[in-house]
Write a protein that holds these residues in place. Structure first.
Motif, PDB file in Angstrom:
ATOM      1  N   GLY A 102       0.818  -1.204   0.000  1.00 13.49           N
ATOM      2  CA  GLY A 102       0.000   0.000   0.000  1.00 13.49           C
ATOM      3  C   GLY A 102       0.854   1.257   0.000  1.00 13.49           C
ATOM      4  O   GLY A 102       0.515   2.268  -0.624  1.00 13.49           O
ATOM      5  N   LYS A 103       1.994   1.186   0.653  1.00 15.16           N
ATOM      6  CA  LYS A 103       2.931   2.308   0.679  1.00 15.16           C
ATOM      7  C   LYS A 103       3.539   2.545  -0.704  1.00 15.16           C
ATOM      8  O   LYS A 103       3.916   3.658  -1.043  1.00 15.16           O
ATOM      9  N   SER A 104       3.648   1.511  -1.500  1.00 15.93           N
ATOM     10  CA  SER A 104       4.292   1.602  -2.809  1.00 15.93           C
ATOM     11  C   SER A 104       3.414   2.238  -3.877  1.00 15.93           C
ATOM     12  O   SER A 104       3.926   2.825  -4.830  1.00 15.93           O
ATOM     13  N   ALA A 105       2.105   2.115  -3.733  1.00 22.72           N
ATOM     14  CA  ALA A 105       1.193   2.555  -4.791  1.00 22.72           C
ATOM     15  C   ALA A 105       1.416   4.009  -5.174  1.00 22.72           C
ATOM     16  O   ALA A 105       1.556   4.339  -6.355  1.00 22.72           O
ATOM     17  N   ASP A 106       1.460   4.903  -4.206  1.00 25.71           N
ATOM     18  CA  ASP A 106       1.661   6.321  -4.512  1.00 25.71           C
ATOM     19  C   ASP A 106       3.050   6.589  -5.082  1.00 25.71           C
ATOM     20  O   ASP A 106       3.211   7.410  -5.978  1.00 25.71           O
ATOM     21  N   ASN A 107       4.057   5.889  -4.575  1.00 26.23           N
ATOM     22  CA  ASN A 107       5.428   6.088  -5.060  1.00 26.23           C
ATOM     23  C   ASN A 107       5.569   5.718  -6.532  1.00 26.23           C
ATOM     24  O   ASN A 107       6.357   6.332  -7.257  1.00 26.23           O
ATOM     25  N   MET A 108       4.828   4.722  -6.979  1.00 27.14           N
ATOM     26  CA  MET A 108       4.957   4.273  -8.362  1.00 27.14           C
ATOM     27  C   MET A 108       4.473   5.322  -9.362  1.00 27.14           C
ATOM     28  O   MET A 108       4.888   5.309 -10.520  1.00 27.14           O
ATOM     29  N   LYS A 109       3.637   6.262  -8.927  1.00 33.47           N
ATOM     30  CA  LYS A 109       3.178   7.341  -9.806  1.00 33.47           C
ATOM     31  C   LYS A 109       4.337   8.210 -10.273  1.00 33.47           C
ATOM     32  O   LYS A 109       4.257   8.851 -11.313  1.00 33.47           O
ATOM     33  N   GLU A 110       5.405   8.223  -9.497  1.00 32.51           N
ATOM     34  CA  GLU A 110       6.561   9.072  -9.788  1.00 32.51           C
ATOM     35  C   GLU A 110       7.639   8.375 -10.617  1.00 32.51           C
ATOM     36  O   GLU A 110       8.621   8.998 -10.998  1.00 32.51           O
ATOM     37  N   ILE A 111       7.473   7.109 -10.901  1.00 33.40           N
ATOM     38  CA  ILE A 111       8.505   6.342 -11.609  1.00 33.40           C
ATOM     39  C   ILE A 111       8.364   6.556 -13.111  1.00 33.40           C
ATOM     40  O   ILE A 111       7.309   6.273 -13.680  1.00 33.40           O
ATOM     41  N   PRO A 112       9.409   7.054 -13.761  1.00 33.54           N
ATOM     42  CA  PRO A 112       9.341   7.269 -15.209  1.00 33.54           C
ATOM     43  C   PRO A 112       8.983   5.984 -15.958  1.00 33.54           C
ATOM     44  O   PRO A 112       9.565   4.928 -15.712  1.00 33.54           O
ATOM     45  N   GLY A 113       7.996   6.069 -16.819  1.00 32.16           N
ATOM     46  CA  GLY A 113       7.602   4.944 -17.655  1.00 32.16           C
ATOM     47  C   GLY A 113       6.587   4.013 -17.032  1.00 32.16           C
ATOM     48  O   GLY A 113       6.065   3.137 -17.722  1.00 32.16           O
ATOM     49  N   CYS A 114       6.278   4.173 -15.738  1.00 27.85           N
ATOM     50  CA  CYS A 114       5.277   3.316 -15.103  1.00 27.85           C
ATOM     51  C   CYS A 114       3.897   3.867 -15.422  1.00 27.85           C
ATOM     52  O   CYS A 114       3.551   4.981 -15.047  1.00 27.85           O
ATOM     53  N   LEU A 115       3.107   3.075 -16.126  1.00 29.80           N
ATOM     54  CA  LEU A 115       1.772   3.496 -16.546  1.00 29.80           C
ATOM     55  C   LEU A 115       0.688   3.075 -15.573  1.00 29.80           C
ATOM     56  O   LEU A 115      -0.355   3.724 -15.479  1.00 29.80           O
ATOM     57  N   ASP A 116       0.912   1.975 -14.857  1.00 27.60           N
ATOM     58  CA  ASP A 116      -0.122   1.474 -13.962  1.00 27.60           C
ATOM     59  C   ASP A 116       0.504   0.563 -12.924  1.00 27.60           C
ATOM     60  O   ASP A 116       1.487  -0.131 -13.197  1.00 27.60           O
ATOM     61  N   PHE A 117      -0.062   0.586 -11.714  1.00 30.93           N
ATOM     62  CA  PHE A 117       0.361  -0.280 -10.619  1.00 30.93           C
ATOM     63  C   PHE A 117      -0.900  -0.784  -9.937  1.00 30.93           C
ATOM     64  O   PHE A 117      -1.736   0.006  -9.502  1.00 30.93           O
ATOM     65  N   LEU A 118      -1.053  -2.091  -9.881  1.00 26.71           N
ATOM     66  CA  LEU A 118      -2.184  -2.694  -9.182  1.00 26.71           C
ATOM     67  C   LEU A 118      -1.658  -3.767  -8.243  1.00 26.71           C
ATOM     68  O   LEU A 118      -0.728  -4.508  -8.586  1.00 26.71           O
ATOM     69  N   PHE A 119      -2.265  -3.844  -7.078  1.00 29.18           N
ATOM     70  CA  PHE A 119      -1.959  -4.918  -6.130  1.00 29.18           C
ATOM     71  C   PHE A 119      -3.227  -5.736  -6.001  1.00 29.18           C
ATOM     72  O   PHE A 119      -4.263  -5.233  -5.556  1.00 29.18           O
ATOM     73  N   LEU A 120      -3.185  -6.991  -6.429  1.00 29.12           N
ATOM     74  CA  LEU A 120      -4.376  -7.820  -6.572  1.00 29.12           C
ATOM     75  C   LEU A 120      -4.382  -8.966  -5.566  1.00 29.12           C
ATOM     76  O   LEU A 120      -3.337  -9.512  -5.228  1.00 29.12           O
ATOM     77  N   GLU A 121      -5.591  -9.315  -5.121  1.00 27.24           N
ATOM     78  CA  GLU A 121      -5.770 -10.463  -4.249  1.00 27.24           C
ATOM     79  C   GLU A 121      -6.772 -11.398  -4.900  1.00 27.24           C
ATOM     80  O   GLU A 121      -7.864 -10.977  -5.291  1.00 27.24           O
ATOM     81  N   GLN A 122      -6.408 -12.662  -5.039  1.00 26.65           N
ATOM     82  CA  GLN A 122      -7.311 -13.639  -5.639  1.00 26.65           C
ATOM     83  C   GLN A 122      -8.552 -13.814  -4.771  1.00 26.65           C
ATOM     84  O   GLN A 122      -8.472 -13.752  -3.542  1.00 26.65           O
ATOM     85  N   ASN A 123      -9.679 -14.044  -5.426  1.00 33.14           N
ATOM     86  CA  ASN A 123     -10.945 -14.256  -4.728  1.00 33.14           C
ATOM     87  C   ASN A 123     -11.163 -15.727  -4.418  1.00 33.14           C
ATOM     88  O   ASN A 123     -12.221 -16.283  -4.664  1.00 33.14           O
ATOM     89  N   GLU A 124     -10.145 -16.366  -3.889  1.00 32.84           N
ATOM     90  CA  GLU A 124     -10.242 -17.781  -3.520  1.00 32.84           C
ATOM     91  C   GLU A 124      -9.593 -17.948  -2.159  1.00 32.84           C
ATOM     92  O   GLU A 124      -8.706 -17.188  -1.791  1.00 32.84           O
ATOM     93  N   GLU A 125     -10.022 -18.974  -1.447  1.00 35.18           N
ATOM     94  CA  GLU A 125      -9.371 -19.274  -0.189  1.00 35.18           C
ATOM     95  C   GLU A 125      -7.920 -19.629  -0.465  1.00 35.18           C
ATOM     96  O   GLU A 125      -7.606 -20.352  -1.410  1.00 35.18           O
ATOM     97  N   ASN A 126      -7.039 -19.101   0.341  1.00 36.34           N
ATOM     98  CA  ASN A 126      -5.598 -19.316   0.184  1.00 36.34           C
ATOM     99  C   ASN A 126      -5.080 -18.822  -1.164  1.00 36.34           C
ATOM    100  O   ASN A 126      -4.111 -19.350  -1.687  1.00 36.34           O
ATOM    101  N   GLY A 127      -5.744 -17.814  -1.730  1.00 35.96           N
ATOM    102  CA  GLY A 127      -5.303 -17.252  -3.001  1.00 35.96           C
ATOM    103  C   GLY A 127      -4.031 -16.439  -2.837  1.00 35.96           C
ATOM    104  O   GLY A 127      -3.691 -15.991  -1.749  1.00 35.96           O
ATOM    105  N   ASN A 128      -3.345 -16.254  -3.922  1.00 35.92           N
ATOM    106  CA  ASN A 128      -2.104 -15.495  -3.920  1.00 35.92           C
ATOM    107  C   ASN A 128      -2.373 -14.014  -4.096  1.00 35.92           C
ATOM    108  O   ASN A 128      -3.466 -13.586  -4.443  1.00 35.92           O
ATOM    109  N   LEU A 129      -1.343 -13.226  -3.868  1.00 36.46           N
ATOM    110  CA  LEU A 129      -1.364 -11.796  -4.118  1.00 36.46           C
ATOM    111  C   LEU A 129      -0.537 -11.547  -5.370  1.00 36.46           C
ATOM    112  O   LEU A 129       0.447 -12.245  -5.620  1.00 36.46           O
ATOM    113  N   VAL A 130      -0.925 -10.562  -6.161  1.00 36.85           N
ATOM    114  CA  VAL A 130      -0.231 -10.286  -7.419  1.00 36.85           C
ATOM    115  C   VAL A 130       0.073  -8.796  -7.510  1.00 36.85           C
ATOM    116  O   VAL A 130      -0.803  -7.957  -7.300  1.00 36.85           O
ATOM    117  N   VAL A 131       1.324  -8.487  -7.820  1.00 44.12           N
ATOM    118  CA  VAL A 131       1.717  -7.121  -8.129  1.00 44.12           C
ATOM    119  C   VAL A 131       1.733  -7.022  -9.652  1.00 44.12           C
ATOM    120  O   VAL A 131       2.477  -7.740 -10.315  1.00 44.12           O
TER     121      VAL A 131
END
Length: 101
Positions: A23-52
């Motif tokens: 969550g701390k990284s999301a705002d920082n990524m707005k300042e990175i040259p060439g970064c168009l989008d940053f999403l942190f995702l959580e699977q909608n399943e029990e014991n699902g993984n997290l995805v950057v």
């Protein structure tokens, strides 16, 4: 355009800590040259993984970020921690975008 997906294998009891860390990284990524989008995702399943999910103008922009002070600072907490961090592993996938809306 270039897309990077880092699937993090995180035990259920450590997910909230991991979400807070990224969550701390999301705002920082707005300042990175060439970064168009940053999403942190959580699977909608029990014991699902997290995805950057990041979208970049080019592979070169992504690689520049990997070698930047901003990258080092974003991962400083993990490097300085005595434990290996909440993730038990990860799987990094990279893609060249062929079609885009």
């Amino acid at each position: 355009m270039y897309v990077v997906m880092n699937e993090l294998h995180v035990p259920e009891e450590a997910k909230e800590a991991m979400k807070g860390r990224f969550g701390k990284s999301a705002d920082n990524m707005k300042e990175i040259p060439g970064c168009l989008d940053f999403l942190f995702l959580e699977q909608n399943e029990e014991n699902g993984n997290l995805v950057v999910f990041t979208k970049w103008e080019s592979k070169e922009h992504y690689e520049d970020w990997l070698h930047s002070d901003a990258f080092k600072n974003a991962h400083k907490e993990k490097r300085e921690s005595k434990d290996k961090g909440p993730a038990s592993g990860n799987e990094l996938k990279t893609f060249d975008v062929v079609h885009h809306l």
